[in-house]
Design a protein around this motif. Structure first.
Motif, PDB file in Angstrom:
ATOM      1  N   GLU A 136      61.020  95.403  -7.979  1.00 16.51           N
ATOM      2  CA  GLU A 136      60.433  95.275  -6.656  1.00 16.51           C
ATOM      3  C   GLU A 136      59.995  93.857  -6.519  1.00 16.51           C
ATOM      4  OE1 GLU A 136      59.404  99.829  -5.361  1.00 16.51           O
ATOM      5  OE2 GLU A 136      57.943  98.611  -6.489  1.00 16.51           O
ATOM      6  N   ALA A 137      59.453  93.334  -7.663  1.00 18.10           N
ATOM      7  CA  ALA A 137      58.561  92.075  -7.697  1.00 18.10           C
ATOM      8  C   ALA A 137      59.545  90.932  -7.516  1.00 18.10           C
ATOM      9  CB  ALA A 137      57.680  91.639  -8.906  1.00 18.10           C
ATOM     10  N   ALA A 138      60.870  91.111  -8.253  1.00 19.78           N
ATOM     11  CA  ALA A 138      61.745  90.254  -8.074  1.00 19.78           C
ATOM     12  C   ALA A 138      62.484  90.294  -6.564  1.00 19.78           C
ATOM     13  CB  ALA A 138      63.026  90.562  -8.989  1.00 19.78           C
ATOM     14  N   ALA A 139      62.192  91.277  -5.708  1.00 22.07           N
ATOM     15  CA  ALA A 139      62.730  91.153  -4.486  1.00 22.07           C
ATOM     16  C   ALA A 139      61.706  90.718  -3.303  1.00 22.07           C
ATOM     17  CB  ALA A 139      63.100  92.614  -4.029  1.00 22.07           C
ATOM     18  N   ILE A 140      60.511  90.327  -4.061  1.00 20.34           N
ATOM     19  CA  ILE A 140      59.706  89.489  -3.053  1.00 20.34           C
ATOM     20  C   ILE A 140      59.856  88.027  -2.580  1.00 20.34           C
ATOM     21  CG2 ILE A 140      57.059  89.091  -2.573  1.00 20.34           C
ATOM     22  CD1 ILE A 140      56.665  91.802  -4.387  1.00 20.34           C
ATOM     23  N   LEU A 146      60.884  82.187   2.518  1.00 22.91           N
ATOM     24  CA  LEU A 146      61.410  81.832   3.806  1.00 22.91           C
ATOM     25  C   LEU A 146      60.997  82.552   4.898  1.00 22.91           C
ATOM     26  CD1 LEU A 146      65.149  81.592   2.084  1.00 22.91           C
ATOM     27  CD2 LEU A 146      63.286  80.227   2.158  1.00 22.91           C
ATOM     28  N   ALA A 147      60.731  83.821   5.034  1.00 18.37           N
ATOM     29  CA  ALA A 147      60.061  84.303   6.076  1.00 18.37           C
ATOM     30  C   ALA A 147      58.633  83.523   6.354  1.00 18.37           C
ATOM     31  CB  ALA A 147      59.753  85.729   5.796  1.00 18.37           C
ATOM     32  N   SER A 148      57.923  83.440   5.468  1.00 16.57           N
ATOM     33  CA  SER A 148      56.692  82.473   5.482  1.00 16.57           C
ATOM     34  C   SER A 148      56.730  81.474   6.004  1.00 16.57           C
ATOM     35  CB  SER A 148      55.868  82.657   4.413  1.00 16.57           C
ATOM     36  OG  SER A 148      55.682  83.824   3.857  1.00 16.57           O
ATOM     37  N   HIS A 149      57.883  80.624   5.745  1.00 17.00           N
ATOM     38  CA  HIS A 149      58.436  79.274   6.425  1.00 17.00           C
ATOM     39  C   HIS A 149      58.392  79.462   7.731  1.00 17.00           C
ATOM     40  CE1 HIS A 149      60.282  75.394   6.532  1.00 17.00           C
ATOM     41  NE2 HIS A 149      61.374  76.222   6.973  1.00 17.00           N
ATOM     42  N   LEU A 150      59.367  80.411   8.095  1.00 21.01           N
ATOM     43  CA  LEU A 150      59.662  80.652   9.568  1.00 21.01           C
ATOM     44  C   LEU A 150      58.664  80.722  10.404  1.00 21.01           C
ATOM     45  CD1 LEU A 150      62.990  82.818   9.226  1.00 21.01           C
ATOM     46  CD2 LEU A 150      62.845  80.400   9.900  1.00 21.01           C
ATOM     47  N   THR A 175      60.489  88.925   7.481  1.00 24.51           N
ATOM     48  CA  THR A 175      60.101  88.290   8.902  1.00 24.51           C
ATOM     49  C   THR A 175      59.731  89.347   9.766  1.00 24.51           C
ATOM     50  OG1 THR A 175      61.645  86.625   8.485  1.00 24.51           O
ATOM     51  CG2 THR A 175      60.791  86.874  10.569  1.00 24.51           C
ATOM     52  N   ILE A 176      60.374  90.573   9.616  1.00 26.69           N
ATOM     53  CA  ILE A 176      59.867  91.662  10.595  1.00 26.69           C
ATOM     54  C   ILE A 176      58.147  92.002  10.143  1.00 26.69           C
ATOM     55  CG2 ILE A 176      60.044  94.195  10.972  1.00 26.69           C
ATOM     56  CD1 ILE A 176      63.015  93.792  10.550  1.00 26.69           C
ATOM     57  N   GLN A 177      58.131  92.098   8.781  1.00 30.04           N
ATOM     58  CA  GLN A 177      56.731  92.808   8.315  1.00 30.04           C
ATOM     59  C   GLN A 177      55.665  91.682   8.756  1.00 30.04           C
ATOM     60  OE1 GLN A 177      57.315  95.145   4.614  1.00 30.04           O
ATOM     61  NE2 GLN A 177      59.254  94.154   4.761  1.00 30.04           N
ATOM     62  N   LEU A 178      56.031  90.424   8.656  1.00 35.27           N
ATOM     63  CA  LEU A 178      55.006  89.408   8.706  1.00 35.27           C
ATOM     64  C   LEU A 178      54.713  88.828  10.025  1.00 35.27           C
ATOM     65  CD1 LEU A 178      55.996  86.612   6.037  1.00 35.27           C
ATOM     66  CD2 LEU A 178      54.380  88.312   5.907  1.00 35.27           C
ATOM     67  N   PRO A 258      63.240  74.092   3.915  1.00 35.58           N
ATOM     68  CA  PRO A 258      62.141  75.410   3.818  1.00 35.58           C
ATOM     69  C   PRO A 258      61.072  74.866   2.669  1.00 35.58           C
ATOM     70  CG  PRO A 258      64.132  76.112   3.560  1.00 35.58           C
ATOM     71  CD  PRO A 258      64.508  75.000   3.486  1.00 35.58           C
ATOM     72  N   LEU A 259      59.651  75.145   2.936  1.00 36.67           N
ATOM     73  CA  LEU A 259      58.742  74.733   2.177  1.00 36.67           C
ATOM     74  C   LEU A 259      58.287  76.023   1.498  1.00 36.67           C
ATOM     75  CD1 LEU A 259      56.648  72.312   4.338  1.00 36.67           C
ATOM     76  CD2 LEU A 259      58.268  71.872   2.754  1.00 36.67           C
ATOM     77  N   THR A 260      57.911  76.021   0.091  1.00 33.06           N
ATOM     78  CA  THR A 260      57.604  77.346  -0.444  1.00 33.06           C
ATOM     79  C   THR A 260      56.070  77.008  -1.309  1.00 33.06           C
ATOM     80  OG1 THR A 260      58.837  76.375  -2.189  1.00 33.06           O
ATOM     81  CG2 THR A 260      59.847  77.915  -0.563  1.00 33.06           C
ATOM     82  N   PRO A 261      55.082  76.876  -0.544  1.00 39.96           N
ATOM     83  CA  PRO A 261      53.745  76.408  -1.278  1.00 39.96           C
ATOM     84  C   PRO A 261      53.071  77.557  -1.994  1.00 39.96           C
ATOM     85  CG  PRO A 261      53.365  76.673   1.104  1.00 39.96           C
ATOM     86  CD  PRO A 261      55.197  76.786   0.927  1.00 39.96           C
ATOM     87  N   LYS A 262      52.339  77.313  -2.939  1.00 38.23           N
ATOM     88  CA  LYS A 262      51.722  78.288  -4.034  1.00 38.23           C
ATOM     89  C   LYS A 262      50.874  79.159  -2.923  1.00 38.23           C
ATOM     90  CE  LYS A 262      50.336  79.919  -7.915  1.00 38.23           C
ATOM     91  NZ  LYS A 262      49.809  79.186  -8.965  1.00 38.23           N
ATOM     92  N   LYS A 263      50.317  78.685  -1.951  1.00 35.65           N
ATOM     93  CA  LYS A 263      49.404  79.600  -1.066  1.00 35.65           C
ATOM     94  C   LYS A 263      50.130  80.481  -0.640  1.00 35.65           C
ATOM     95  CE  LYS A 263      46.383  79.189   3.006  1.00 35.65           C
ATOM     96  NZ  LYS A 263      45.570  78.284   4.088  1.00 35.65           N
ATOM     97  N   ALA A 264      51.355  80.319  -0.048  1.00 36.12           N
ATOM     98  CA  ALA A 264      52.230  81.239   0.583  1.00 36.12           C
ATOM     99  C   ALA A 264      52.791  82.527  -0.352  1.00 36.12           C
ATOM    100  CB  ALA A 264      53.521  80.505   1.337  1.00 36.12           C
TER     101      ALA A 264
END
Length: 310
Positions: A136-140, A146-150, A175-178, A258-264
C-alpha cells in the motif's frame, strides 16, 4: 543483488532479471532493502520510448541513447533501512520507510526495480504510514504526487464542480480523493466497470466515456482535469475540454513538468495515516514477473496501481 535491467528501449521483453552489485550509501544516504515497488505509466513510457522524433530525442538526452543510462528503472519504493551513511540523522537501521526517487526535475534517481536502493535522507523518503502495508505504501507516491501537482493548479471552493477524466487510474484515484478533501463536487470519467470504485473514493457523478450519450451527460465545470494525458483521447474528452464555466480551466497531466516537492510527499503520508486517502491496488506481481507487469500496464486498463513485491 537481483535487479530488473532494461537492455534497450522497446518491448517489455527487454526487461530482464540480472545480478548487479549492491549499492553502498554515501554519507548522507540510506540503503533501503526494498519490499515493494510499482510499475507506473511513466515507467512504461520510458521503457518503450516510441514518441515522435523530436520528443524522443529530448527524452534520450535526459535518459540515455539506445538504452536507459540507468538500466534499472523504477522510482517508487517501500522497504526497510538496512544501513545508512555516517551523516544520516533522520532514520535508523530497521526503520520501515517509503520513498519516491524525485524531488525536483534536477534531483531524480531511478533504481527501485531491485532488491536495494540508496537515496539521500532529505529527498522524498519518510517512515511509511503505520496503517499501510509495504504494498500500500508503494501505491501512494506516484499517483499521489502527480494528483497533488494537478490540484496545485486549482483554487477549489466548497461545491465547485470538477470533472476528472481518467478517474480510475493511479493519478485519477488520488485526484478524486484530494479534490473531495478540498470540497469539490466531483464527476469521474471512466469505464462503467469502475463506477463503484470511483464512487467509493468520493465521486458524486460518473460518466462512462464509451457510452453513446456520454457527451450529453456533461455539465459545465470550474475545472476539467485530465489525469491520463495526451496518450488517450475520446470524443468525450475533446468535448470536455470546453465544458467549462466562464473562467474555468482545463488542466492536463501533460501540461508542463510535474513538481514533486517534499512538502507534498509528507502531506500524502499524513493523509494516509489519518485514513483520509487510500491507495488503490489493481494487481501484485513478483519481481521476476516485471515484464508481464509492464505488458499489463501498457494495455492502459489498470485500476489504480500495479505493485511489484521484492
Amino acid at each position: 543483488m537481483k535487479a530488473i535491467e532494461c537492455l534497450k528501449y522497446g518491448s517489455h521483453e527487454n526487461l530482464v532479471l540480472t545480478e548487479v552489485e549492491k549499492p553502498k550509501p554515501k554519507e548522507n544516504e540510506v540503503l533501503i532493502k526494498i519490499k515493494a515497488t510499482s510499475v507506473t505509466a511513466s515507467d512504461v513510457l520510458i521503457r518503450k520510448l516510441n514518441e515522435p522524433l523530436i520528443p524522443r530525442f529530448i527524452l534520450q538526452l535526459i535518459f540515455g541513447f539506445g538504452r536507459p543510462r540507468n538500466s534499472i528503472l523504477g522510482m517508487v519504493s517501500s522497504g526497510v533501512v538496512e544501513t545508512k551513511g555516517k551523516n544520516v540523522t533522520s532514520f535508523n537501521i530497521g526503520d520501515e520507510v517509503f520513498a519516491y526517487g524525485s524531488v525536483s526535475p534536477t534531483k531524480r534517481r531511478f533504481g527501485s526495480y531491485a532488491e536495494y536502493i540508496c537515496l539521500p535522507e532529505d529527498w522524498n523518503i519518510a517512515l511509511k504510514p503505520l496503517n499501510s502495508s509495504f504494498e500500500e505504501a508503494a501505491a501512494i507516491p506516484y499517483g499521489g504526487l502527480l494528483a497533488s501537482h494537478l490540484l496545485k493548479k486549482t483554487r477549489i471552493n466548497r461545491g465547485d464542480k470538477v470533472l476528472i477524466y481518467g478517474a480510475s487510474g493511479s493519478i485519477g484515484t488520488m485526484t478524486i480523493q484530494l479534490a473531495k478533501l478540498a470540497g469539490a463536487h466531483v464527476t469521474g470519467v471512466c469505464s462503467s466497470r469502475n463506477f463503484e470504485l470511483v464512487k467509493s473514493l468520493g465521486c458524486d457523478e460518473v460518466i462512462d466515456y464509451t457510452a453513446e450519450n456520454a457527451a450529453s451527460q456533461l455539465e459545465t465545470y470550474k475545472y476539467v482535469i485530465d489525469a491520463v494525458g495526451n496518450g488517450k483521447s475520446s470524443a468525450l474528452k475533446e468535448k470536455s475540454k470546453k465544458a467549462l464555466i466562464p473562467g474555468g480551466k482545463y488542466i492536463s497531466i501533460d501540461h508542463g513538468t510535474p513538481l514533486t516537492p517534499k512538502k507534498a510527499f509528507m502531506n500524502l503520508k499524513n493523509l494516509a495515516e489519518q485514513e483520509l486517502i487510500k491507495p488503490v491496488i489493481d494487481s501484485v506481481y513478483p519481481l521476476e514477473e516485471m515484464a508481464e507487469a509492464h505488458k499489463y500496464v501498457e494495455q492502459g486498463h489498470k485500476i489504480g496501481n500495479v505493485i511489484i513485491t521484492v
